[in-house]
Scaffold this active site. Structure first.
Site, PDB file in Angstrom:
ATOM      1  N   GLY A 239      -2.242 -12.983   3.936  1.00  0.00           N
ATOM      2  CA  GLY A 239      -2.859 -12.264   5.038  1.00  0.00           C
ATOM      3  C   GLY A 239      -2.262 -12.422   6.417  1.00  0.00           C
ATOM      4  O   GLY A 239      -2.633 -11.675   7.321  1.00  0.00           O
ATOM      5  N   GLU A 273      -0.990 -17.449  -0.734  1.00  0.00           N
ATOM      6  CA  GLU A 273      -0.504 -16.233  -1.416  1.00  0.00           C
ATOM      7  C   GLU A 273       0.108 -15.257  -0.417  1.00  0.00           C
ATOM      8  O   GLU A 273      -0.329 -14.112  -0.296  1.00  0.00           O
ATOM      9  CB  GLU A 273      -1.673 -15.531  -2.117  1.00  0.00           C
ATOM     10  CG  GLU A 273      -2.446 -16.372  -3.092  1.00  0.00           C
ATOM     11  CD  GLU A 273      -3.692 -15.647  -3.607  1.00  0.00           C
ATOM     12  OE1 GLU A 273      -4.158 -14.689  -2.960  1.00  0.00           O
ATOM     13  OE2 GLU A 273      -4.186 -16.049  -4.655  1.00  0.00           O
ATOM     14  N   PRO A 274       1.113 -15.694   0.321  1.00  0.00           N
ATOM     15  CA  PRO A 274       1.674 -14.787   1.320  1.00  0.00           C
ATOM     16  C   PRO A 274       2.499 -13.670   0.698  1.00  0.00           C
ATOM     17  O   PRO A 274       3.205 -13.882  -0.287  1.00  0.00           O
ATOM     18  CB  PRO A 274       2.581 -15.706   2.151  1.00  0.00           C
ATOM     19  CG  PRO A 274       2.958 -16.808   1.221  1.00  0.00           C
ATOM     20  CD  PRO A 274       1.814 -16.988   0.263  1.00  0.00           C
ATOM     21  N   GLY A 275       2.393 -12.495   1.255  1.00  0.00           N
ATOM     22  CA  GLY A 275       3.216 -11.367   0.818  1.00  0.00           C
ATOM     23  C   GLY A 275       3.982 -10.837   2.012  1.00  0.00           C
ATOM     24  O   GLY A 275       5.151 -11.143   2.238  1.00  0.00           O
ATOM     25  N   ARG A 312       3.090   3.812   4.166  1.00  0.00           N
ATOM     26  CA  ARG A 312       2.225   3.103   5.120  1.00  0.00           C
ATOM     27  C   ARG A 312       1.834   3.943   6.348  1.00  0.00           C
ATOM     28  O   ARG A 312       0.670   3.936   6.736  1.00  0.00           O
ATOM     29  CB  ARG A 312       2.872   1.780   5.561  1.00  0.00           C
ATOM     30  CG  ARG A 312       3.161   0.827   4.389  1.00  0.00           C
ATOM     31  CD  ARG A 312       3.473  -0.586   4.824  1.00  0.00           C
ATOM     32  NE  ARG A 312       2.290  -1.224   5.351  1.00  0.00           N
ATOM     33  CZ  ARG A 312       2.034  -1.396   6.626  1.00  0.00           C
ATOM     34  NH1 ARG A 312       2.896  -0.997   7.538  1.00  0.00           N
ATOM     35  NH2 ARG A 312       0.912  -1.962   7.009  1.00  0.00           N
ATOM     36  N   CYS A 342       5.976  18.024   0.737  1.00  0.00           N
ATOM     37  CA  CYS A 342       5.139  19.167   1.112  1.00  0.00           C
ATOM     38  C   CYS A 342       3.699  18.743   1.390  1.00  0.00           C
ATOM     39  O   CYS A 342       2.779  19.096   0.646  1.00  0.00           O
ATOM     40  CB  CYS A 342       5.210  20.217   0.023  1.00  0.00           C
ATOM     41  SG  CYS A 342       6.872  20.846  -0.086  1.00  0.00           S
ATOM     42  N   GLU A 343       3.523  17.974   2.422  1.00  0.00           N
ATOM     43  CA  GLU A 343       2.193  17.539   2.867  1.00  0.00           C
ATOM     44  C   GLU A 343       2.281  17.349   4.378  1.00  0.00           C
ATOM     45  O   GLU A 343       3.257  16.766   4.868  1.00  0.00           O
ATOM     46  CB  GLU A 343       1.843  16.162   2.284  1.00  0.00           C
ATOM     47  CG  GLU A 343       1.762  16.092   0.808  1.00  0.00           C
ATOM     48  CD  GLU A 343       0.372  15.773   0.301  1.00  0.00           C
ATOM     49  OE1 GLU A 343      -0.578  15.683   1.101  1.00  0.00           O
ATOM     50  OE2 GLU A 343       0.259  15.636  -0.928  1.00  0.00           O
TER      51      GLU A 343
HETATM   52  N1  LLP Z   1      -3.614 -12.246  -2.238  1.00  0.00           N
HETATM   53  C1  LLP Z   1      -4.478 -11.255  -2.546  1.00  0.00           C
HETATM   54  C2  LLP Z   1      -5.564 -11.527  -3.472  1.00  0.00           C
HETATM   55  C3  LLP Z   1      -4.314  -9.978  -1.974  1.00  0.00           C
HETATM   56  O1  LLP Z   1      -5.179  -9.018  -2.272  1.00  0.00           O
HETATM   57  C4  LLP Z   1      -3.222  -9.731  -1.092  1.00  0.00           C
HETATM   58  C5  LLP Z   1      -3.025  -8.427  -0.486  1.00  0.00           C
HETATM   59  C6  LLP Z   1      -2.345 -10.805  -0.812  1.00  0.00           C
HETATM   60  C7  LLP Z   1      -2.577 -12.041  -1.398  1.00  0.00           C
HETATM   61  C8  LLP Z   1      -1.165 -10.658   0.106  1.00  0.00           C
HETATM   62  O2  LLP Z   1      -1.543 -10.420   1.401  1.00  0.00           O
HETATM   63  P1  LLP Z   1      -0.448 -10.345   2.562  1.00  0.00           P
HETATM   64  O3  LLP Z   1       0.105 -11.745   2.764  1.00  0.00           O
HETATM   65  O4  LLP Z   1       0.613  -9.416   2.142  1.00  0.00           O
HETATM   66  O5  LLP Z   1      -1.211  -9.869   3.715  1.00  0.00           O
HETATM   67  N2  LLP Z   1      -0.725  -2.061   1.190  1.00  0.00           N
HETATM   68  C9  LLP Z   1      -1.260  -2.676   2.401  1.00  0.00           C
HETATM   69  C10 LLP Z   1      -1.600  -4.124   2.192  1.00  0.00           C
HETATM   70  C11 LLP Z   1      -2.595  -4.388   1.088  1.00  0.00           C
HETATM   71  C12 LLP Z   1      -2.870  -5.848   0.907  1.00  0.00           C
HETATM   72  C13 LLP Z   1      -3.682  -6.077  -0.302  1.00  0.00           C
HETATM   73  N3  LLP Z   1      -3.832  -7.461  -0.667  1.00  0.00           N
HETATM   74  C14 LLP Z   1      -0.261  -2.456   3.539  1.00  0.00           C
HETATM   75  O6  LLP Z   1       0.784  -1.840   3.321  1.00  0.00           O
HETATM   76  O7  LLP Z   1      -0.535  -2.860   4.660  1.00  0.00           O
END
Ligand code: LLP
Length: 418
Positions: A239, A273-275, A312, A342-343
């Site tokens: 997050g 759980e960083p993404g 996004r 086409c949107e």
């Molecule tokens: N863990 C869980 C359970 C999650 O649902 C998520 C993201 C993460 C970790 C990773 O979160 P992060 O570190 O990336 O913030 N598609 C959207 C973001 C959706 C996030 C959903 N869950 C966007 O492009 O902003």
């Protein structure tokens, strides 16, 4: 901090001019920086150094096998939400004992796959899912390690579509019901409780919601301990936000500073759980301008990347910087930067002031490494983009551009139409 910079007026990915990559691999093209990926992953490792922890990269943010392999080599685990993500994580060499599995809709097949793979834990999102995991585990004569995903009812102040930890959301178990569900889990014969999980949202730009959520979850952990249930894993989700425009988000060190004082003296293993904060600014989307079109009161800059490549902006009205790959002295203009789809919702930016763009020149859509390629599609029968990883002066194709044949590969014509 990332490794996309101008040198002598040319945007470089590490030591390679982005123009060279666009010419070599074509556009639209995702380009990632190895050093940036490493640095961002390492930032989590360093921040939580000295406390038992596992950094479980959120595969949904970017599921390219080469990128997952890099994190695996750096000791990373994975946060997954589907059987498909489990498959790609395992294939990339992430140890199953570092994989945590969330998601509100796990199917029996997915549960069985995860049990066979011996993942670290299921982050369970409802009572019925808990019962289902118990049932599948019983059928397989095994026991499932579980954590309950607790919804702590915290508003992290981010976009509504990516806020997940409030009462109104489908995610997790309301914190008020947590004790009851842990009690139920203790009664079921084929699950065993190992942890607690929480995830409050994404692109969060202050530490305080994480601290608030943790305080609530720690109270729950203490209540459970008083009832003889001790937990081993505390999973605080992902997050942390990134800078898309002018946000000044905390870094993993700031997060650690907020969380660690609360964890002192507790015998827990911390899972993060960083993404986005790892891959977001480690990738760009390179596109080519096709046409400049004058409307009545607008100028449209039509580029060869569309909402199928990067959704996004269309989906969240997200802001991504768009820079020319080669800088020149020029005046500015205001454009709607749009794709070929086409949107009307197919745009990368609207009302954006930027240096006047020439037909045919390359542009870089910044901060596209997270939820960019992973959310891309074949809409309008567009083959998905190629992905390239740059390491110093070298570059490697890490995903081929799809072909027209790929578009029909899985279609079948029934006999009566042959
Ligand atoms: N863990 C869980 C359970 C999650 O649902 C998520 C993201 C993460 C970790 C990773 O979160 P992060 O570190 O990336 O913030 N598609 C959207 C973001 C959706 C996030 C959903 N869950 C966007 O492009 O902003």
């Amino acid at each position: 901090m990332h490794h996309f910079h101008y040198r002598a007026g040319e945007l470089h990915a590490e030591d390679v001019p982005v123009r060279i990559l666009a010419e070599r691999y074509g556009t639209p093209l995702y380009v990632y920086s190895y050093q940036t990926l490493r640095r961002h992953f390492q930032a989590y490792e360093t921040a939580f150094d000295g406390y038992p922890h596992v950094t479980c990269f959120a595969v949904k943010a970017n599921s390219n096998s080469a990128i997952l392999r890099l994190f695996a080599k750096m000791g990373g685990g994975a946060d997954i939400v589907s059987g498909g993500e489990l498959f790609v994580a395992l294939k990339a060499g992430i140890p199953s004992q570092k994989i945590v599995y969330a998601g509100v809709g796990k199917t029996d097949d997915e549960i069985a796959f995860a049990l066979r793979s011996k993942i670290l834990m299921f982050n369970v999102e409802s009572e019925n899912e808990l019962r289902e995991i118990d049932k599948v585990a019983r059928r397989m004569q095994t026991k499932a390690p579980i954590a309950l995903r607790i919804n702590p009812d915290i508003d992290p102040g981010t976009h509504p579509y990516i806020t997940t930890g409030m009462k109104k959301h489908k995610f997790g178990i309301p914190i008020e019901m947590a004790l009851e569900y842990y009690r139920l889990a203790a009664k079921l014969g084929n699950v065993f409780v190992v942890g607690v999980h929480t995830h409050i949202g994404s692109q969060i730009t202050t530490v305080s919601p994480f601290v608030d959520a943790l305080e609530r979850v720690l109270r729950l952990i203490d209540d459970l301990a008083a009832r003889g249930v001790s937990l081993r894993y505390l999973d605080v989700g992902g997050g942390l936000g990134i800078t898309y425009q002018n946000e000044v988000p905390p870094d993993p060190q700031d997060l650690a500073k907020g969380l660690m004082p609360l964890l002192k003296g507790r015998n827990l293993t911390l899972i993060t759980e960083p993404g986005r904060s790892i891959v977001g600014n480690a990738g760009i989307l390179v596109t080519r301008s096709l046409y400049i079109k004058k409307g009545v009161d607008k100028k449209f800059l039509i580029v060869d990347a569309g909402m199928n490549d990067l959704i996004r902006p269309s989906l969240y009205d997200a802001y991504h910087n768009i820079f020319p790959v080669v800088k020149r002295k020029r005046k500015k203009a205001v454009y709607d930067v749009v794709g070929p789809i086409c949107e009307s919702g197919d745009f990368l930016a609207r009302g954006r002031e930027m240096p006047i763009v020439r037909q045919g020149e390359y542009l870089a859509v910044m901060s596209a490494g997270a939820y960019g390629f992973s959310m891309s599609s074949n809409y309008n029968s567009r083959p998905r983009a190629a992905e390239v990883l740059v390491k110093g002066e070298k570059h490697f194709l890490i995903r081929e551009r799809e072909t027209y044949d790929d578009l029909v590969r899985y279609d079948r014509i029934p006999p009566f139409l042959r």
